[in-house]
Each structure stands twice: as structure tokens, then as C-alpha cells.
Design a protein around this motif. Structure first.
Motif, PDB file in Angstrom:
ATOM      1  N   LEU B  89      66.357 -40.984  23.666  1.00  0.00           N
ATOM      2  CA  LEU B  89      65.501 -41.683  23.918  1.00  0.00           C
ATOM      3  C   LEU B  89      64.334 -40.339  23.701  1.00  0.00           C
ATOM      4  N   CYS B  90      63.019 -41.444  24.056  1.00  0.00           N
ATOM      5  CA  CYS B  90      61.926 -40.006  24.059  1.00  0.00           C
ATOM      6  C   CYS B  90      61.134 -40.223  25.412  1.00  0.00           C
ATOM      7  N   ALA B  91      60.018 -39.245  25.843  1.00  0.00           N
ATOM      8  CA  ALA B  91      59.789 -39.566  27.373  1.00  0.00           C
ATOM      9  C   ALA B  91      58.244 -38.770  27.024  1.00  0.00           C
ATOM     10  N   PHE B  92      57.532 -38.912  26.983  1.00  0.00           N
ATOM     11  CA  PHE B  92      55.617 -38.501  26.506  1.00  0.00           C
ATOM     12  C   PHE B  92      56.055 -37.298  28.460  1.00  0.00           C
ATOM     13  N   ALA B  99      53.572 -37.236  34.441  1.00  0.00           N
ATOM     14  CA  ALA B  99      54.917 -37.417  35.453  1.00  0.00           C
ATOM     15  C   ALA B  99      55.563 -38.032  33.611  1.00  0.00           C
ATOM     16  N   LEU B 100      56.299 -38.046  33.166  1.00  0.00           N
ATOM     17  CA  LEU B 100      57.898 -38.049  32.159  1.00  0.00           C
ATOM     18  C   LEU B 100      57.556 -40.037  32.090  1.00  0.00           C
ATOM     19  N   ASN B 101      57.201 -40.528  31.123  1.00  0.00           N
ATOM     20  CA  ASN B 101      57.237 -41.786  31.046  1.00  0.00           C
ATOM     21  C   ASN B 101      58.372 -41.739  29.691  1.00  0.00           C
ATOM     22  N   PHE B 102      59.473 -42.536  29.833  1.00  0.00           N
ATOM     23  CA  PHE B 102      60.564 -43.012  29.308  1.00  0.00           C
ATOM     24  C   PHE B 102      60.023 -44.244  27.916  1.00  0.00           C
TER      25      PHE B 102
END
Lengths: 116, 112
Positions: B89-92, B99-102
Motif C-alpha cells: 500500500l502507498c499513502a499520500f 490527511a492520509l489517502n491510501f
């Protein structure tokens, strides 16, 4: 350190009941995050705290969801009343304060919630 | 909600093969990018946190690069082993709101 601790690990409840999920972050970590994982939406951030203060709750689905962090070592995520569409795995994660969101997050084992 | 896309969605390779996958994210307002490894029935485990354009990080046979100007990160696995089988998974994180967006992840299966 035992890592992030979540309880219960599994919860089965009936629609309309109140559900409380618990999390103990790693000692010394000042950021705490609540996530929800579903097949449809993947992993979503619900809310996060810094020094026990909620910083961003824009991911909380609706008013039925609430989260608190009364002290640095404990947080709860409450759903009242619960609905079948709340069934998911709920993860708690924590990280150190120095680098904020640039620091590694450590995830707990998750709570698998099933609402019948 | 920001679009974080990961490709491919799934990948099946033979033991010993090297492989790579992509995380694409908005190129504006970049703050950080996280990579996680997630085995079935376990919790996500942090691999890398990347913050600067051109960053390259390495942990054993796994490495990652970051291009914030064009909005992508690559994860490489050299000489894949069956124990590498997991979802990556990557999270931006952007610099407003934090906020983290996966992404939805890349599911890797390595067979002997």
C-alpha cells in the motif's frame, strides 16, 4: 514495548447496539489514528489525534461515529447506533510526534466488527 | 478525497523474479508518501516514509523511489521470495489538511 494494542479483536453485535472499540498507543507516541478497512473502499482514515486533541475528523462517516482520547495512553471509537454497513476491520495506529505525519505509523492488530 | 492510484492491482511472479509497481498521486501540495506491506490477517507494516523529490530508500531487497514533480513513486523488489507475498500500500499526505489517502494496493503473489 507491546506495540499498539486494540480490543476487542472481534466484535459481533446486532444492529442498533452501541459498539466501543479501544486502543492503547505505543508509549511516547503522540499521534493516534483510527482507520477503517472495507473491501469496497480499502483503508480509510477516520480521525487522528495529536497530544489527545482531534486534529482531522473529516473521515468520520456520520454522527453515529465518535472518537475520544481522554489521555495519552487510551482512545475509543464509538458507534451508536451500529448498522450492518459498519461491518469492517478497524485499525488504530500511532506515531512519534517529532516528525508528525512524516514518521512511521505503527498499526495495531485491528478489531473485526460484524453488525448483524 | 484525493486520487491515489496503484498499479498493477495484482501481480503474480516466480521466485527469483524482480518486480516493481507504481503509486501515482497528485503532484501539488506534496507533504509525504508512505509505503506499507500488508500480509493477510495481519496489520500494515511500515516500509518507507519518503519526503523529498528524488528520495531513494532501501530495506534489504526492497527499494523505493520518489518523483514529487510528476507525482509517482516506484517500489522495487529484487529477487522476489514467497515471503514477499503481500499487499503493498502507498499513502499520500498533502501539506494542507494532512490527511492520509491510501491507494487500494498492489497484491503480490510469489510462487516457488
Amino acid at each position: 514495548d507491546a506495540g499498539v494494542i486494540q480490543s476487542p479483536r472481534h466484535e459481533v453485535t446486532e444492529m442498533g447496539q452501541e459498539v466501543t472499540l479501544r486502543c492503547k498507543p505505543i508509549s511516547g507516541h503522540d499521534y493516534l489514528f483510527w482507520y477503517r478497512q472495507t473491501m469496497m473502499r480499502g483503508l480509510e482514515l477516520l480521525i487522528y489525534f495529536n497530544n489527545n486533541v482531534p486534529i482531522d475528523d473529516s473521515g468520520m462517516p456520520e454522527d453515529r461515529f465518535s472518537a475520544k482520547m481522554p489521555n495519552a495512553s487510551f482512545s475509543t471509537l464509538k458507534i451508536q447506533p451500529s448498522e450492518p454497513r459498519d461491518s469492517a476491520v478497524y485499525f488504530c495506529a500511532s506515531s512519534l510526534v517529532e516528525a508528525g505525519l512524516r514518521d512511521t505509523q505503527y498499526f495495531g492488530p485491528g478489531t473485526r466488527l460484524t453488525v448483524l | 478525497i484525493l486520487n491515489v492510484e496503484q498499479s498493477p492491482q495484482s501481480l503474480h511472479v516466480q521466485e527469483g523474479d524482480s518486480t516493481n509497481f507504481t503509486c501515482s498521486f497528485p503532484s501539488s501540495n506534496f507533504y509525504a508518501l508512505h509505503w506499507y506491506r500488508w500480509e493477510t490477517a495481519k496489520s500494515p507494516e511500515a516500509l518507507f516514509v519518503m519526503t523529498l523529490n528524488g528520495d531513494e530508500k532501501k530495506k534489504g531487497r526492497i527499494s523505493a523511489t520518489l518523483n514529487t514533480k510528476e507525482g509517482y513513486s516506484y517500489l522495487y523488489i529484487k529477487g522476489s521470495q514467497p515471503e514477499d507475498s503481500a499487499t503493498y500500500l502507498c499513502a499520500f499526505i498533502r501539506n494542507s489538511g494532512y490527511a492520509l489517502n491510501f491507494g487500494k494496493g498492489t497484491s503480490l503473489l510469489v510462487t516457488p
